[in-house]
Enzyme design. Structure first.
Site, PDB file in Angstrom:
ATOM      1  N   CYS A   1       0.850  -1.222   0.021  1.00  0.00           N
ATOM      2  CA  CYS A   1      -0.129  -0.009   0.092  1.00  0.00           C
ATOM      3  C   CYS A   1       0.834   1.266   0.000  1.00  0.00           C
ATOM      4  CB  CYS A   1      -0.894  -0.005   1.205  1.00  0.00           C
ATOM      5  SG  CYS A   1      -2.298   1.100   1.054  1.00  0.00           S
TER       6      CYS A   1
ATOM      7  N   HIS B   1      -3.736  -5.177   0.647  1.00  0.00           N
ATOM      8  CA  HIS B   1      -3.412  -5.633   1.822  1.00  0.00           C
ATOM      9  C   HIS B   1      -3.319  -7.204   2.051  1.00  0.00           C
ATOM     10  CE1 HIS B   1      -2.776  -1.776   3.761  1.00  0.00           C
ATOM     11  NE2 HIS B   1      -3.790  -1.195   2.873  1.00  0.00           N
TER      12      HIS B   1
ATOM     13  N   GLU C   1      -1.543  -8.862   3.880  1.00  0.00           N
ATOM     14  CA  GLU C   1      -1.339  -9.190   5.259  1.00  0.00           C
ATOM     15  C   GLU C   1      -2.384  -9.460   6.085  1.00  0.00           C
ATOM     16  OE1 GLU C   1      -2.466  -4.912   5.874  1.00  0.00           O
ATOM     17  OE2 GLU C   1      -1.332  -6.174   4.266  1.00  0.00           O
TER      18      GLU C   1
END
Length: 276
Positions: free
Chosen positions: A131, A239, A241
């Site tokens: 990001c 994202h 993660e």
């Protein structure tokens, strides 16, 4: 004297002549104000993904700019994760105009992450930029950013959905097309995937050293790789993660990064154990 066996009867690392080593990975930090203090911190979701998804030891690096010895840092770590953030790269770093509308900014982070990114590439350190991290990667290599892209004609709204529920804000909802025969397509094993989207800035002019890996339906660059890199060096605008434990493309990205980190760590000289 050297130890022989551990409590489970397995040969200890000392007896094998080596100490086990979980590779260290540097992780960028934001500067935030909390409880009337300034903190250098990173969201838990990145640290969890580093451990559970990549199998590495995350080390949060304070945003102290040139007061840090980057040579010393990269002598110890085998990877770099540049995280997302609610702040934006300061426009003065890419010829843009700063305003309250496209803030907030974190100049201390900028002064740390941009040189860290350049050094990681120069040193052949595996790099995963997420990001804001992707935007920093582009700026670090000479590219520019577009701000408030949702206000541009024919652009999608890439911002997070308004909700108090974090899972809803990070919901996987946006379609991407991945460039054929790219490092990302080989990594995730697909040409089309769905991702989450929580950004209002994006790459405008792509840095010369980067290759486009994936785009959204409106043409927004959603993933890049470093053209000259000798190892994993990827930036994604979404994202991975957040869903690393349940979404296979997200998991594959972190596994790919972790594998590259371990490959680099394996080239280090063996650690001589302490003996009495």
């Amino acid at each position: 004297m050297k130890q022989g066996k551990d409590s489970r009867g397995a040969a200890s690392s000392t007896a094998r002549g080596l100490l086990p080593r979980q590779p260290l990975v540097a992780v960028s930090a934001d500067v935030i104000e909390l409880y009337r203090y300034l903190w250098h911190a990173t969201p838990l979701q990145y640290l969890e993904a580093a451990v559970a998804g990549a199998g590495v030891f995350p080390l949060v690096v304070p945003s102290l700019g040139d007061r840090l010895d980057f040579d010393q840092l990269f002598a110890a770590v085998d990877g770099l994760i540049v995280t997302g953030s609610g702040s934006g790269v300061h426009p003065s770093l890419y010829g843009g105009d700063a305003s309250e509308a496209n803030g907030p900014y974190d100049p201390a982070r900028d002064s740390t992450t941009l040189p860290l990114i350049r050094k990681a590439i120069d040193e052949g350190i595996p790099l995963l930029a997420i990001c804001r991290g992707l935007q920093e990667l582009n700026v670090a290599l000479g590219g520019t950013l577009a701000t408030e892209i949702q206000d541009r004609p024919r652009m999608l709204d890439h911002r997070e959905p308004p909700s108090d529920n974090r899972d809803e804000r990070f919901a996987i909802r946006q379609n991407l097309t991945i460039k054929s025969d790219s490092s990302l397509s080989r990594m995730v094993g697909a040409r089309h995937i769905k991702v989450n989207s929580l950004h209002r800035q994006a790459i405008d002019r792509l840095a010369e050293g980067l290759e486009v890996e994936a785009v959204a339906k409106d043409g927004t660059i959603e993933a890049v790789s470093v053209r000259s890199a000798c190892t994993f060096a990827v930036g994604v605008q979404w994202h991975p993660e957040y869903w690393v434990k349940s979404d296979e493309p997200s998991a594959r990205i972190f596994r790919g990064f972790g594998d590259a980190v371990r490959a680099r760590a394996a080239k280090r000289p063996s650690i001589t154990p302490y003996t009495e």
